[in-house]
Design a protein around this motif. Structure first.
Motif, PDB file in Angstrom:
ATOM      1  N   ALA A  79      15.746 -31.195  26.401  1.00 23.87           N
ATOM      2  CA  ALA A  79      16.292 -29.844  26.526  1.00 23.87           C
ATOM      3  C   ALA A  79      16.752 -29.302  25.182  1.00 23.87           C
ATOM      4  CB  ALA A  79      17.446 -29.837  27.518  1.00 23.87           C
ATOM      5  N   ARG A  80      17.386 -30.145  24.374  1.00 25.56           N
ATOM      6  CA  ARG A  80      17.861 -29.704  23.061  1.00 25.56           C
ATOM      7  C   ARG A  80      16.683 -29.398  22.154  1.00 25.56           C
ATOM      8  NH1 ARG A  80      20.605 -26.638  19.939  1.00 25.56           N
ATOM      9  NH2 ARG A  80      20.994 -27.474  17.857  1.00 25.56           N
ATOM     10  N   ASN A  81      15.635 -30.212  22.207  1.00 26.22           N
ATOM     11  CA  ASN A  81      14.454 -29.968  21.380  1.00 26.22           C
ATOM     12  C   ASN A  81      13.782 -28.650  21.753  1.00 26.22           C
ATOM     13  OD1 ASN A  81      14.795 -32.393  20.029  1.00 26.22           O
ATOM     14  ND2 ASN A  81      13.488 -33.533  21.444  1.00 26.22           N
ATOM     15  N   LEU A  82      13.724 -28.363  23.057  1.00 25.46           N
ATOM     16  CA  LEU A  82      13.119 -27.109  23.507  1.00 25.46           C
ATOM     17  C   LEU A  82      13.960 -25.912  23.085  1.00 25.46           C
ATOM     18  CD1 LEU A  82      11.897 -28.035  27.112  1.00 25.46           C
ATOM     19  CD2 LEU A  82      10.648 -28.130  24.943  1.00 25.46           C
ATOM     20  N   GLU A  83      15.277 -26.086  23.081  1.00 23.11           N
ATOM     21  CA  GLU A  83      16.171 -25.018  22.634  1.00 23.11           C
ATOM     22  C   GLU A  83      15.902 -24.677  21.165  1.00 23.11           C
ATOM     23  OE1 GLU A  83      20.984 -24.064  22.251  1.00 23.11           O
ATOM     24  OE2 GLU A  83      20.274 -26.033  22.901  1.00 23.11           O
ATOM     25  N   VAL A  84      15.729 -25.718  20.358  1.00 22.25           N
ATOM     26  CA  VAL A  84      15.432 -25.521  18.934  1.00 22.25           C
ATOM     27  C   VAL A  84      14.090 -24.818  18.762  1.00 22.25           C
ATOM     28  CG1 VAL A  84      14.931 -26.704  16.764  1.00 22.25           C
ATOM     29  CG2 VAL A  84      16.843 -27.475  18.180  1.00 22.25           C
ATOM     30  N   GLN A  85      13.089 -25.232  19.540  1.00 21.95           N
ATOM     31  CA  GLN A  85      11.767 -24.605  19.463  1.00 21.95           C
ATOM     32  C   GLN A  85      11.829 -23.129  19.844  1.00 21.95           C
ATOM     33  OE1 GLN A  85       8.470 -26.670  21.445  1.00 21.95           O
ATOM     34  NE2 GLN A  85       9.601 -28.586  21.268  1.00 21.95           N
ATOM     35  N   ALA A  86      12.556 -22.845  20.923  1.00 17.13           N
ATOM     36  CA  ALA A  86      12.656 -21.470  21.399  1.00 17.13           C
ATOM     37  C   ALA A  86      13.342 -20.577  20.368  1.00 17.13           C
ATOM     38  CB  ALA A  86      13.423 -21.425  22.721  1.00 17.13           C
ATOM     39  N   ARG A  87      14.403 -21.085  19.763  1.00 17.21           N
ATOM     40  CA  ARG A  87      15.102 -20.271  18.774  1.00 17.21           C
ATOM     41  C   ARG A  87      14.218 -20.039  17.550  1.00 17.21           C
ATOM     42  NH1 ARG A  87      21.395 -20.891  17.370  1.00 17.21           N
ATOM     43  NH2 ARG A  87      21.363 -20.485  19.599  1.00 17.21           N
ATOM     44  N   LYS A  91      13.047 -16.302  16.300  1.00 15.53           N
ATOM     45  CA  LYS A  91      13.357 -15.787  14.954  1.00 15.53           C
ATOM     46  C   LYS A  91      12.128 -15.198  14.271  1.00 15.53           C
ATOM     47  CE  LYS A  91      17.482 -18.443  13.737  1.00 15.53           C
ATOM     48  NZ  LYS A  91      18.098 -19.414  12.794  1.00 15.53           N
ATOM     49  N   GLN A  92      10.944 -15.538  14.759  1.00  9.77           N
ATOM     50  CA  GLN A  92       9.715 -14.989  14.186  1.00  9.77           C
ATOM     51  C   GLN A  92       9.323 -13.671  14.857  1.00  9.77           C
ATOM     52  OE1 GLN A  92       8.339 -16.521  11.495  1.00  9.77           O
ATOM     53  NE2 GLN A  92      10.102 -17.888  11.716  1.00  9.77           N
ATOM     54  N   ASP A  93      10.031 -13.331  15.905  1.00  8.26           N
ATOM     55  CA  ASP A  93       9.736 -12.108  16.656  1.00  8.26           C
ATOM     56  C   ASP A  93      10.319 -10.902  15.914  1.00  8.26           C
ATOM     57  OD1 ASP A  93      10.072  -9.943  18.705  1.00  8.26           O
ATOM     58  OD2 ASP A  93       9.265 -11.493  20.022  1.00  8.26           O
ATOM     59  N   PRO A  94       9.543  -9.818  15.781  1.00 12.95           N
ATOM     60  CA  PRO A  94      10.041  -8.609  15.099  1.00 12.95           C
ATOM     61  C   PRO A  94      11.332  -8.062  15.711  1.00 12.95           C
ATOM     62  CG  PRO A  94       7.671  -8.461  15.426  1.00 12.95           C
ATOM     63  CD  PRO A  94       8.127  -9.664  16.181  1.00 12.95           C
ATOM     64  N   LYS A  98      14.881  -6.956  13.849  1.00 14.19           N
ATOM     65  CA  LYS A  98      15.455  -5.632  14.012  1.00 14.19           C
ATOM     66  C   LYS A  98      16.911  -5.711  14.477  1.00 14.19           C
ATOM     67  CE  LYS A  98      14.863  -1.187  16.355  1.00 14.19           C
ATOM     68  NZ  LYS A  98      16.298  -1.112  16.699  1.00 14.19           N
ATOM     69  N   ALA A  99      17.169  -6.558  15.481  1.00 13.61           N
ATOM     70  CA  ALA A  99      18.529  -6.702  16.004  1.00 13.61           C
ATOM     71  C   ALA A  99      19.469  -7.246  14.926  1.00 13.61           C
ATOM     72  CB  ALA A  99      18.530  -7.626  17.220  1.00 13.61           C
ATOM     73  N   THR A 100      18.976  -8.225  14.161  1.00 14.61           N
ATOM     74  CA  THR A 100      19.778  -8.800  13.083  1.00 14.61           C
ATOM     75  C   THR A 100      20.131  -7.754  12.036  1.00 14.61           C
ATOM     76  OG1 THR A 100      18.757 -10.978  13.383  1.00 14.61           O
ATOM     77  CG2 THR A 100      19.806 -10.556  11.267  1.00 14.61           C
ATOM     78  N   LYS A 101      19.146  -6.947  11.647  1.00 19.43           N
ATOM     79  CA  LYS A 101      19.385  -5.914  10.639  1.00 19.43           C
ATOM     80  C   LYS A 101      20.375  -4.861  11.129  1.00 19.43           C
ATOM     81  CE  LYS A 101      15.140  -6.231   7.894  1.00 19.43           C
ATOM     82  NZ  LYS A 101      13.905  -5.547   7.441  1.00 19.43           N
ATOM     83  N   ASP A 102      20.300  -4.521  12.398  1.00 16.20           N
ATOM     84  CA  ASP A 102      21.241  -3.553  12.961  1.00 16.20           C
ATOM     85  C   ASP A 102      22.679  -4.066  12.850  1.00 16.20           C
ATOM     86  OD1 ASP A 102      19.191  -1.853  13.609  1.00 16.20           O
ATOM     87  OD2 ASP A 102      19.111  -2.424  15.728  1.00 16.20           O
ATOM     88  N   TRP A 103      22.863  -5.346  13.178  1.00 16.85           N
ATOM     89  CA  TRP A 103      24.203  -5.945  13.117  1.00 16.85           C
ATOM     90  C   TRP A 103      24.698  -6.030  11.673  1.00 16.85           C
ATOM     91  CZ3 TRP A 103      26.392 -10.395  11.034  1.00 16.85           C
ATOM     92  CH2 TRP A 103      27.644 -10.756  11.524  1.00 16.85           C
ATOM     93  N   ILE A 104      23.817  -6.478  10.776  1.00 18.04           N
ATOM     94  CA  ILE A 104      24.187  -6.582   9.365  1.00 18.04           C
ATOM     95  C   ILE A 104      24.564  -5.218   8.799  1.00 18.04           C
ATOM     96  CG2 ILE A 104      23.274  -7.040   7.049  1.00 18.04           C
ATOM     97  CD1 ILE A 104      21.671  -9.343   8.254  1.00 18.04           C
ATOM     98  N   LEU A 170      16.365 -12.579  23.896  1.00 24.42           N
ATOM     99  CA  LEU A 170      15.081 -12.897  23.270  1.00 24.42           C
ATOM    100  C   LEU A 170      14.850 -14.406  23.260  1.00 24.42           C
ATOM    101  CD1 LEU A 170      12.670 -11.572  21.852  1.00 24.42           C
ATOM    102  CD2 LEU A 170      13.890 -11.823  19.681  1.00 24.42           C
ATOM    103  N   GLU A 171      15.863 -15.158  22.903  1.00 29.03           N
ATOM    104  CA  GLU A 171      15.722 -16.613  22.894  1.00 29.03           C
ATOM    105  C   GLU A 171      15.460 -17.131  24.304  1.00 29.03           C
ATOM    106  OE1 GLU A 171      18.214 -20.641  21.705  1.00 29.03           O
ATOM    107  OE2 GLU A 171      18.694 -18.750  20.717  1.00 29.03           O
ATOM    108  N   ALA A 172      16.145 -16.564  25.291  1.00 28.31           N
ATOM    109  CA  ALA A 172      15.941 -16.975  26.681  1.00 28.31           C
ATOM    110  C   ALA A 172      14.490 -16.732  27.117  1.00 28.31           C
ATOM    111  CB  ALA A 172      16.899 -16.226  27.594  1.00 28.31           C
ATOM    112  N   ALA A 173      13.915 -15.638  26.645  1.00 25.99           N
ATOM    113  CA  ALA A 173      12.527 -15.307  26.996  1.00 25.99           C
ATOM    114  C   ALA A 173      11.561 -16.358  26.447  1.00 25.99           C
ATOM    115  CB  ALA A 173      12.164 -13.927  26.453  1.00 25.99           C
TER     116      ALA A 173
END
Length: 208
Positions: A79-87, A91-94, A98-104, A170-173
């Motif tokens: 489960a932990r390995n899959l969590e790392v893979q999903a994240r 992070k490669q998703d546009p 976009k969400a990160t830049k909005d927050w920054i 997004l990570e959940a998806a």
């Protein structure tokens, strides 16, 4: 409990130290709850204990030996390995970018500083509030007005931009197809975890 009992057997008192950690609190991405931040800063404080050294009297080694004789410990679950893979995929998703830049952009507008591509969504001021002079803070470290101020700004930006919720969604998806693909093994790991947990529970009840 094992280490504490070992100390007691050697005529010493032991209280487990606790570090100020954010993982597992729901704030892995960034501070996101203004009400919580206004009261607690980044994390709720708990007593640290007396800072006793678990290596003293060989208690740490004895505890590990006992635990290994009862059940399986220290294994990194799938489960932990899959969590790392999903994240990593998220992070490669546009949309992540976009969400990160909005927050920054939001926290910069409010006077905080942060790298353009940070490893974690926390301002430099936030890192300083948590780490201070470079020495890890503990869970009973004094809560400062600066930590409350900075954590509050970051949390309000999370609300105003919706960025943190977007990142979590997004990570959940990306997790969902991995979970479905590995459902059989994940269920086996869960069954093994429950079996081990029951073994440790029985031992604890018999030796507390």
């Amino acid at each position: 409990m094992l280490i504490k009992n070992c100390f007691t057997e050697n005529g010493a008192a032991y209280e487990a130290p606790g570090s100020l950690r954010l993982d597992g609190t729901g704030r892995e991405y960034a501070s996101w709850n203004p009400e919580f931040a206004a009261k607690n800063g980044y994390t709720q404080r708990t007593p640290r204990g007396n800072g006793a050294n678990p290596a003293q009297f060989g208690c740490e080694d004895k505890a590990k030996e006992t635990l290994n004789s009862i059940g399986t410990v220290g294994r990194v679950p799938l489960a932990r390995n899959l969590e790392v893979q999903a994240r990593a995929s998220a992070k490669q998703d546009p949309e992540w970018n976009k969400a990160t830049k909005d927050w920054i952009s939001c926290i910069r507008d409010k006077g905080l500083t942060i790298d353009s591509d940070p490893d974690i969504l926390r301002s430099h001021e936030g890192e300083k509030a948590i780490i201070g002079d470079g020495s890890p803070k503990f869970s009973d470290s004094p809560l400062t007005e600066e930590e409350i101020r900075v954590a509050g700004i970051e949390a309000q930006c999370a609300v105003d931009t919706g960025a943190i919720q977007k990142l979590a969604d997004l990570e959940a998806a990306y997790q969902l197809p991995l979970i479905k693909k590995n459902e059989t093994q994940l269920q086996k790991d869960l069954d093994d975890f429950k079996e081990n947990n029951e073994k440790f529970k029985k031992y604890y009840l018999a030796h507390q």
